[in-house]
Design an enzyme around this catalytic site. Structure first.
Site, mmCIF file in Angstrom:
data_model
loop_
_atom_site.group_PDB
_atom_site.id
_atom_site.type_symbol
_atom_site.label_atom_id
_atom_site.label_comp_id
_atom_site.label_asym_id
_atom_site.label_seq_id
_atom_site.Cartn_x
_atom_site.Cartn_y
_atom_site.Cartn_z
ATOM 1 N N SER A 243 0.889 -1.259 -0.178
ATOM 2 C CA SER A 243 -0.092 -0.018 0.365
ATOM 3 C C SER A 243 0.507 1.299 0.554
ATOM 4 O O SER A 243 1.967 1.247 0.895
ATOM 5 C CB SER A 243 -1.280 -0.008 1.329
ATOM 6 O OG SER A 243 -0.467 0.528 1.948
ATOM 7 N N LYS A 244 0.468 2.656 -0.834
ATOM 8 C CA LYS A 244 1.109 3.033 -0.740
ATOM 9 C C LYS A 244 1.408 3.924 0.545
ATOM 10 O O LYS A 244 2.524 4.906 0.751
ATOM 11 C CB LYS A 244 0.240 4.818 -1.638
ATOM 12 C CG LYS A 244 -0.110 4.357 -3.455
ATOM 13 C CD LYS A 244 -0.483 5.586 -3.423
ATOM 14 C CE LYS A 244 -2.276 6.287 -3.506
ATOM 15 N NZ LYS A 244 -2.315 6.702 -5.163
ATOM 16 N N ARG A 245 0.786 3.889 1.545
ATOM 17 C CA ARG A 245 0.655 4.536 2.949
ATOM 18 C C ARG A 245 1.601 3.797 3.599
ATOM 19 O O ARG A 245 2.346 4.462 4.316
ATOM 20 C CB ARG A 245 -0.629 4.819 3.703
ATOM 21 C CG ARG A 245 -1.633 5.776 3.795
ATOM 22 C CD ARG A 245 -3.044 6.148 3.979
ATOM 23 N NE ARG A 245 -3.427 4.635 3.349
ATOM 24 C CZ ARG A 245 -3.622 4.392 2.548
ATOM 25 N NH1 ARG A 245 -4.036 5.529 1.451
ATOM 26 N NH2 ARG A 245 -4.565 3.356 2.501
ATOM 27 N N ARG A 246 1.632 2.826 3.543
ATOM 28 C CA ARG A 246 2.936 1.817 4.232
ATOM 29 C C ARG A 246 4.280 1.526 4.182
ATOM 30 O O ARG A 246 4.990 1.415 4.773
ATOM 31 C CB ARG A 246 1.485 0.445 4.187
ATOM 32 C CG ARG A 246 2.627 -0.540 5.788
ATOM 33 C CD ARG A 246 1.530 -1.711 6.250
ATOM 34 N NE ARG A 246 1.407 -1.704 4.510
ATOM 35 C CZ ARG A 246 0.066 -2.229 4.869
ATOM 36 N NH1 ARG A 246 -1.506 -2.498 5.649
ATOM 37 N NH2 ARG A 246 -0.933 -3.177 3.617
#
Ligand code: GLU
Length: 482
Positions: A243-246
């Protein structure tokens, strides 16, 4: 089964949305499509799905094109078509919706999202129950157009997973046009695929739940559905979807870190697929040409693929090692300060290429060669303290220094430098590794770096001896300011 393609060959497409930086998973999907389009004499269509106005940004589109170019998917290749923009076909999407409405395959509904939810709650069901199916509503602002999902089941023939059977009862009458008349992703994506005569849809597994709906749309629009293939998602070390956030997912962040495009491409292709012969060869390092020749969707695994950065770096190390000095120097050129003498860098390059994990590490490894005349490298104090500790170290350093100072010009090469060191160290009964430690810190400032004798050869006699003498002075007169 195949929709005719103008060129005769199969037509693949890559259809990213320009809503963020280019994801490594997208890069892998693009490579799969590219490999197949090229091998099968077909076309790779790039379609930018730019209809989500709230999230699109034009610079991301350029980012996609640049990223594709970087991984070898070149807009100037004969197999490449596009970019096409989804927004350019807005009328086509609405016209298709209109046709579906006129044929009875779709109908209008005036319930708001909240009303649909309230109804579902009341009826104890999930989703939309087909409330307006037979109400005969016409188009009007605020009314959504929904697809009338037929009874029965939908079988998706998938080149990776085989036949996947969906019970239509589990699929609600999904929305094609929003209340403001704008098309939903499912519709726009299918209409474009039909209009672009796409024959093969190869994409990530996360789209599989959309596929039965899209297949019904193809059929309702009177077209033959494409061949489908859904490749496994990429996961991180904790087996969670990237994921982009993680996770670090932006392709360009790897490029900026000094991962070579060839290494990235090779690594991405091995996610969920093993090039034939890799096991026998004990290596997964393959050229693009070999992978393009061998890639087949039926060999792709079903399980999620671990995007292992350590393995990517190991691939990169192999590629750097084998890339050839000239290509290496060209690849790191922009990382190096303009004032660094390129011929000096080229001379040391073969000795550092073998040990680099990333191109970006090159600069720090050799900066000691480029100090201004007479400027000493910044000492790594822990290494200096350790190297000066053995009782014999200062005396050996002094002897080596004087031996080096007396070498003839013609003997200033790594073989003689090594031989001289060996004859000196014999008097101290120490091995080469230990004997080199202090001279290395003295000359390079650090305890690790390129092979010492080659480094000294490149640095030249005058500067090497000057640095060694400075170090002799420091060890013999402790406390001397550096
Ligand atoms: N724009 C969609 C995405 O980026 C395309 C999906 C597809 O390949 O059909 O996920």
């Amino acid at each position: 089964m195949t929709t005719a393609s103008p060129s005769g060959g199969p037509r693949f497409r890559f259809a990213p949305s320009p809503t963020g930086s280019f994801h490594v998973g997208g890069a892998r999907t693009a490579l799969h499509n590219w490999a197949l389009a090229r091998r099968l004499g077909g076309t790779f269509v790039l379609r930018i799905e730019d209809t989500d106005e709230a999230r699109n940004r034009p610079e991301w589109t350029q980012g996609i094109i640049d990223a594709l170019e970087w991984i070898g998917i070149s807009a100037s290749d004969d197999h490449f078509e596009g970019p096409h923009f989804q927004s350019a076909n807005a009328e086509g999407h609405v016209a298709a919706a209109q046709r579906l409405f006129e044929s009875g395959a779709a109908y209008y509904c005036d319930l708001s999202g909240q009303e649909v939810q309230d109804r579902a709650k009341e009826l104890g069901i999930t989703g939309y129950d087909g409330y307006s199916r037979d109400r005969g509503l016409e188009a009007a602002p605020g009314r959504v157009l929904r697809f009338r999902v037929p009874e029965g089941s939908t079988i998706v023939h998938d080149a990776v997973r085989g036949d996947v059977n969906f019970d239509n009862d589990t699929i609600e009458d999904f929305v094609l046009l929003r209340g403001n008349g704008s098309p939903m992703f499912l519709l726009a994506n299918v209409v474009d695929d039909i209009d672009m005569a796409i024959t093969d849809v190869v994409r990530a597994e996360e789209h599989l739940p959309n596929t039965p709906k899209q297949q019904m749309l193809w059929q309702a629009l009177g077209a033959t559905p494409p061949r489908w293939a859904h490749v496994p998602v990429l996961v991180n070390e904790q087996r969670k979807k990237l994921s982009k956030r993680r996770d670090k997912v932006a392709l360009e962040s790897y490029r900026d870190d000094g991962i070579l495009p060839e290494a990235m491409v090779n690594y991405l292709m091995t996610l969920g697929w093993t090039p034939p012969g890799a096991e026998e060869a004990g290596s997964e390092i393959f050229s693009w040409a070999a992978m393009e020749e061998a890639f087949d969707l039926s060999d792709v695994t079903l399980s999620p693929a671990f995007f292992d950065i350590k393995k990517l770096v190991a691939f990169n190390k192999q590629y750097i090692k084998n890339m050839g000095v000239e290509a290496f120097v060209a690849a790191v050129d922009t990382d190096l300060p303009a004032e660094w003498d390129r011929s000096r860098f080229t001379a040391i390059a073969p000795h550092i290429m073998e040990r680099l994990e990333r191109l970006g590490d090159a600069r720090e490894l050799v900066d000691f060669l480029f100090l201004e005349e007479g400027a000493d490298p910044e000492l790594d104090h822990a290494s200096w303290d350790k190297a000066t500790k053995p009782e014999w170290a200062p005396a050996l350093l002094r002897d080596v220094t004087e031996t080096y100072a007396s070498l003839a010009d013609a003997d200033w090469n790594h073989e003689s430098l090594k031989a001289s060191m060996e004859s000196v160290m014999a008097n101290y009964e120490v091995k080469l590794g230990k004997a080199q430690a202090l001279p290395r810190v003295a000359v390079t400032g650090r305890s690790v770096g390129p092979p010492l004798f080659e480094a000294m050869e490149v640095l030249g006699q005058a500067e090497t001896v000057r640095r060694l003498r400075g170090a002799v002075h420091r060890v013999e007169v402790p406390g001397t300011p550096e």
